[in-house]
Each structure stands twice: as structure tokens, then as C-alpha cells.
Design a protein around this motif. Structure first.
Motif, PDB file in Angstrom:
ATOM      1  N   HIS A  95      -8.712  -0.106  -1.012  1.00 15.34           N
ATOM      2  CA  HIS A  95      -8.813   0.850   0.118  1.00 15.34           C
ATOM      3  C   HIS A  95      -8.207   2.193  -0.277  1.00 15.34           C
ATOM      4  CE1 HIS A  95      -8.653  -2.750   3.121  1.00 15.34           C
ATOM      5  NE2 HIS A  95      -9.823  -2.663   2.490  1.00 15.34           N
ATOM      6  N   PRO A  96      -8.653   3.273   0.376  1.00 14.74           N
ATOM      7  CA  PRO A  96      -8.040   4.583   0.097  1.00 14.74           C
ATOM      8  C   PRO A  96      -6.579   4.588   0.556  1.00 14.74           C
ATOM      9  CG  PRO A  96      -9.575   4.746   1.941  1.00 14.74           C
ATOM     10  CD  PRO A  96      -9.729   3.373   1.387  1.00 14.74           C
ATOM     11  N   LEU A  97      -5.731   5.299  -0.187  1.00 14.18           N
ATOM     12  CA  LEU A  97      -4.320   5.384   0.227  1.00 14.18           C
ATOM     13  C   LEU A  97      -4.251   6.216   1.505  1.00 14.18           C
ATOM     14  CD1 LEU A  97      -2.533   6.141  -3.181  1.00 14.18           C
ATOM     15  CD2 LEU A  97      -3.506   4.002  -2.339  1.00 14.18           C
ATOM     16  N   ASN A  98      -3.311   5.886   2.376  1.00 15.79           N
ATOM     17  CA  ASN A  98      -3.123   6.671   3.595  1.00 15.79           C
ATOM     18  C   ASN A  98      -1.953   7.631   3.455  1.00 15.79           C
ATOM     19  OD1 ASN A  98      -5.166   5.666   5.324  1.00 15.79           O
ATOM     20  ND2 ASN A  98      -3.999   3.757   5.532  1.00 15.79           N
ATOM     21  N   TYR A  99      -2.045   8.761   4.139  1.00 16.38           N
ATOM     22  CA  TYR A  99      -0.924   9.701   4.185  1.00 16.38           C
ATOM     23  C   TYR A  99      -0.068   9.388   5.417  1.00 16.38           C
ATOM     24  CZ  TYR A  99      -2.838  12.573   0.454  1.00 16.38           C
ATOM     25  OH  TYR A  99      -3.293  13.007  -0.766  1.00 16.38           O
ATOM     26  N   PRO A 100       1.247   9.700   5.324  1.00 14.07           N
ATOM     27  CA  PRO A 100       2.085   9.526   6.519  1.00 14.07           C
ATOM     28  C   PRO A 100       1.700  10.566   7.580  1.00 14.07           C
ATOM     29  CG  PRO A 100       3.335  10.575   4.737  1.00 14.07           C
ATOM     30  CD  PRO A 100       2.019  10.168   4.162  1.00 14.07           C
ATOM     31  N   LYS A 101       2.056  10.283   8.832  1.00  8.70           N
ATOM     32  CA  LYS A 101       1.786  11.229   9.908  1.00  8.70           C
ATOM     33  C   LYS A 101       3.104  11.557  10.624  1.00  8.70           C
ATOM     34  CE  LYS A 101      -2.809   9.219  11.052  1.00  8.70           C
ATOM     35  NZ  LYS A 101      -3.530  10.019  10.075  1.00  8.70           N
ATOM     36  N   ASN A 102       3.390  12.855  10.762  1.00  7.73           N
ATOM     37  CA  ASN A 102       4.673  13.260  11.369  1.00  7.73           C
ATOM     38  C   ASN A 102       4.771  12.867  12.837  1.00  7.73           C
ATOM     39  OD1 ASN A 102       5.385  14.234   8.948  1.00  7.73           O
ATOM     40  ND2 ASN A 102       5.280  16.418   9.478  1.00  7.73           N
ATOM     41  N   LYS A 103       3.624  12.539  13.443  1.00  8.23           N
ATOM     42  CA  LYS A 103       3.727  12.205  14.880  1.00  8.23           C
ATOM     43  C   LYS A 103       4.155  10.750  15.084  1.00  8.23           C
ATOM     44  CE  LYS A 103      -1.187  11.073  16.015  1.00  8.23           C
ATOM     45  NZ  LYS A 103      -1.652  10.525  14.775  1.00  8.23           N
ATOM     46  N   LEU A 104       4.198   9.989  13.982  1.00  8.43           N
ATOM     47  CA  LEU A 104       4.546   8.566  14.112  1.00  8.43           C
ATOM     48  C   LEU A 104       6.016   8.317  13.785  1.00  8.43           C
ATOM     49  CD1 LEU A 104       1.418   6.942  12.419  1.00  8.43           C
ATOM     50  CD2 LEU A 104       1.877   7.155  14.867  1.00  8.43           C
TER      51      LEU A 104
END
Ligand code: SDX
Length: 391
Positions: A145-154
């Protein structure tokens, strides 16, 4: 030998340092972080609150927590050049080897950490913020799977779960039951006084090596199957018992004949706890709660309980005070959360990171001398060199 050396293999009876961070009572099965019981912290605190407590010594005020949590939230992105290192690993590389390598590589991205003009609190924030991001890369790559980036809203745990399980093809929403279970597990793993990996972090740090290099060494020590790697071994052992028809008696016998079988019941026994590991008690109950809330029926949980029951009624284990430890039930929860077996010890590392940091910081602040134990020499007495033509 000059001077007088007392041999203490495995440091079973050696106090390596003074520390004000974590209190263990192995007889009473007590574990406290900075004086707070893990029972209270696991049920009332967030993991980052506990991380702050361990590292800075006090539970944070609202303002302190907002600053700490906010800083972490804004440092979860990993330098894209780290991907080039990551992409060099074979897909089958164990996530712990990737984690240890990339954390060590972080000192290369932040050279101020060893050039003496660094900001220790920023290094602390970077490690806590980026470990989950790096940890999920191995899993996503193993799934193709593609790597995910972190999200500042989480939040911290939601971010980790999102990076682990989100897919471009469908939205991922965090199940609060899953987030709560992870919060408890991370808190219970957060520190454990002078265990093998923490002692490693202290020893490496005592040479004035930077925090990233010291934590990387701790990750490597934790990987060992006798230490943090046990949580992966436990599930593999339980799966083997299940595949063999669930006959726990056979494994009890194999463990009792360890001298000939070389087999150990992973997840049992502890150097300090000669009573129930208090963390195992909480995790065992959490396993029941989480699996029923998630509607997961995992036959391996029943096998684990059967194995525990059989061992606690067997003279061999009782006489050696071998009880389930933190690793015995944790893997059953990780599995129910969808986390694969080879990521279990990575979860242990994410949980233990604040403890390693706190212990490294204390070692530096109390100006501990460089660690350099002695030995009892058992080798050859003086002998003369013999040229190869005469050997
Ligand atoms: C962790 O230190 C920490 O705090 C660690 C940790 C943390 O939070 O940082 O709590 C995390 O590492 C938990 C432990 C995870 N490891 C395992 O579950 C692996 C299985 N456990 C063992 O290998 C062992 O119990 C240790 C390593 C945990 C402790 O080892 P010790 O204190 O050196 O004990 P030992 O090996 O000297 O064993 C004493 C006796 C021996 O029998 P005898 O020689 O006296 O006949 O107990 C036996 C051992 O053979 N024994 C076991 C056993 N553990 C010890 N027999 C069967 N199964 C086991 N699991």
C-alpha cells in the motif's frame, strides 16, 4: 587482576543507578511512574500526558500539555530524504531493524544533536512525533500500500491508526474502542526502570552519544525475543498450539524439560516480578473487553488462558514464580486491532520511548559516569608469539 571484582552475571543483584522515575515492587506486583500507579494512569490519563510525566517529572497543566502535544502534533512529518534510506531496505526486513536504523539516521538529519548546540526538548519532541510515522512505513510497504502522511488535525493515537490503516480508495475512521485500547497499551509499556533496553539507552548515552543514537540502541535491545520481542514469540507459540489442536499440556511439559527441549513459555517469567506482573493483569482484562466490544472471537485468547491456568497449577512454574508478564496477552489485543505480528515489538517501542527518553535525560542530568564494568579474566596466561611457519 588489580582490585576486587564481584561477578554478577545479568546484573541480577546490581543497582546500576539511582532513579526517581519508576518504582517497581516485584514481590507485591506494584508499578508506579513518578509515584502514580499504572492502574490509575492507564484508566485516567492519555499516553502523551504519561510521556510528559515520565520525562518532566510532573503531570502537565493544561497549558503545558497544550504546548507539548501541540509541538508533537507539528513534528510528525519525517524528512523526505529518510524515504531514500527506507526504500533501500528489502521488503522482508523486520520492522524493528528498519526502526532502529532510521532512528539512528535521525542524528544525521539533526547534527546539532551531537555538535553540542542542539535543543534537547526539540529532539525529544521529534522522536515522540516521528516514531509512529516511521513505524507505519514498514507495514504499508509489506501490504503493497502507499505510505500515508501524518495529519496535524489528528491526535497522536488517531494519527498512528490513520497512517497504519487509511487507504486512498476509502476513508478510514478511527474506532474509539481501538484508540482507547492502544492508549492503555502504550501507557502500560511506557517505562519499567532498569530493564535491558533502558539500561542499554543509559549505557550508550553515558558515553555522551546523542539521544537518537542512544534510543536506536534501545530499540535493538528491545528486539530480542527474551525482552520486547517476546510479544511476537507469544502469539507464534499460541498459534502453534492452536494448529496442533490446542494441547497446552504438551507445551507445559516442553517448558519443564527446558534443559533438553530448550523451549521456554514466552510471555512467562520476569527478572523482577515474582508475583503477577501488574501490567499483565490489566492487559488480560482489556483483552476480554476489547475483543467483546469489537465482536472479535479469537480462539488464541482461550488457549492463552488455558496455558496460564495450567502453568499456575504446576509446581515447576509456581516454584520458580513464573507468571504471565506484560507480553503474554498484549499480542492478542494488537491482533484484534488489526496490527500484524511482526509489528508487535514496534508497538512496544512506541510505548517505551518516553521511558527511554526520561531515563536518558535523568542519566545526563545526574551526570552519571561513563558505564564501564569490569570482568573476571579466565583466558590464557602470558604466552609468546609463534611465527606462522612454525604453527
Ligand atoms: C520483558 O526487565 C523488564 O522489566 C523487561 C520488561 C519491560 O517492561 O522492560 O518487563 C519486558 O522483557 C518481559 C519478559 C519477556 N520475555 C519473555 O517472556 C521470555 C520468556 N521469559 C524468560 O526468558 C525469562 O523469564 C526472563 C528472561 C523474562 C527472565 O529471565 P531470568 O530472570 O534470567 O530468569 P532465568 O532465565 O534465570 O530463569 C529462572 C528459572 C530457570 O529454570 P532453572 O534453571 O532454575 O531450572 O526459570 C526458568 C529457567 O529455565 N524459566 C522458564 C521461563 N522463564 C524462566 N521456564 C519456562 N518458561 C519460561 N518463560
Amino acid at each position: 587482576q588489580t582490585g576486587y571484582v564481584t561477578l554478577d552475571r545479568g546484573y541480577k543483584n546490581t543497582g546500576a543507578t539511582k532513579s526517581a522515575i519508576t518504582f517497581l515492587d516485584g514481590e507485591e506486583g506494584i508499578l508506579r511512574y513518578r509515584g502514580y500507579s499504572i492502574e490509575e494512569l492507564a484508566s485516567k490519563a492519555s499516553f502523551l500526558e504519561v510521556a510528559y510525566l515520565l520525562i518532566y517529572g510532573e503531570l502537565p497543566t493544561k497549558e503545558q500539555y497544550a504546548q507539548f502535544e501541540g509541538a508533537i502534533r507539528h513534528h510528525t512529518l519525517v524528512n523526505e530524504d529518510m524515504r531514500k534510506i527506507f526504500d533501500g531496505f528489502p521488503v522482508k526486513a523486520h520492522p524493528m531493524c528498519v526502526l532502529a536504523s532510521l532512528v539512528s539516521a535521525m542524528s544525521g538529519f539533526y547534527p546539532e544533536s551531537y555538535e553540542g548546540n542542539g535543543d534537547e526538548n526539540l529532539d525529544i519532541v521529534r522522536l515522540i512525533a516521528k516514531l509512529p510515522t516511521i513505524a507505519t512505513w514498514s507495514y504499508k510497504r509489506s501490504m503493497g500500500h502507499p505510505l500515508n502522511y501524518p495529519k496535524n488535525k489528528l491526535g497522536y493515537i488517531e494519527n498512528f491508526l490513520n497512517m497504519m490503516f487509511a487507504l486512498p480508495v476509502e476513508d478510514y475512521t478511527v474506532d474509539p474502542v481501538v484508540a482507547e485500547a492502544l492508549n492503555i497499551l502504550l501507557i502500560l509499556h511506557a517505562d519499567h526502570e532498569q530493564n535491558c533496553s533502558t539500561s542499554t539507552v543509559r549505557l550508550v548515552g553515558s558515553s555522551q552519544a546523542n539521544l537518537y543514537a542512544s534510543i536506536s540502541a534501545g530499540i535493538s535491545a528491545l528486539w530480542g525475543p527474551l525482552h520486547g520481542g517476546a510479544n511476537q514469540e507469544v502469539i507464534e507459540m499460541l498459534e502453534e498450539i492452536k494448529a496442533g489442536g490446542g494441547d497446552v499440556a504438551k507445551y507445559i511439559d516442553m517448558a519443564k524439560n527446558a534443559k533438553t527441549t530448550g523451549f521456554r513459555l514466552f510471555g512467562f517469567g520476569h527478572r523482577v516480578y515474582k508475583n503477577f506482573d501488574p501490567r499483565a493483569k490489566i492487559i488480560k482484562k482489556a483483552a476480554d473487553d476489547v475483543l467483546s466490544k469489537l465482536g472479535v472471537n479469537d480462539p488464541v485468547l482461550e488457549i492463552a488462558k488455558g496455558l496460564e491456568e495450567a502453568a499456575l497449577n504446576d509446581e515447576y512454574f509456581v516454584s520458580r514464580k513464573l507468571y504471565p508478564n506484560v507480553d503474554f496477552y498484549s499480542g492478542i489485543i494488537y491482533r484484534a486491532l488489526g496490527i500484524p505480528t511482526n509489528m508487535f515489538t514496534v508497538m512496544f517501542a512506541i510505548g517505551r520511548l518516553p521511558g527511554w527518553i526520561a531515563q536518558w535525560k535523568e542519566m545526563r542530568e545526574t551526570k552519571e559516569p561513563i558505564g564501564r564494568p569490569r570482568q573476571i579474566y579466565t583466558g590464557s596466561t602470558l604466552r609468546e608469539f609463534v611465527p606462522m611457519e612454525n604453527r
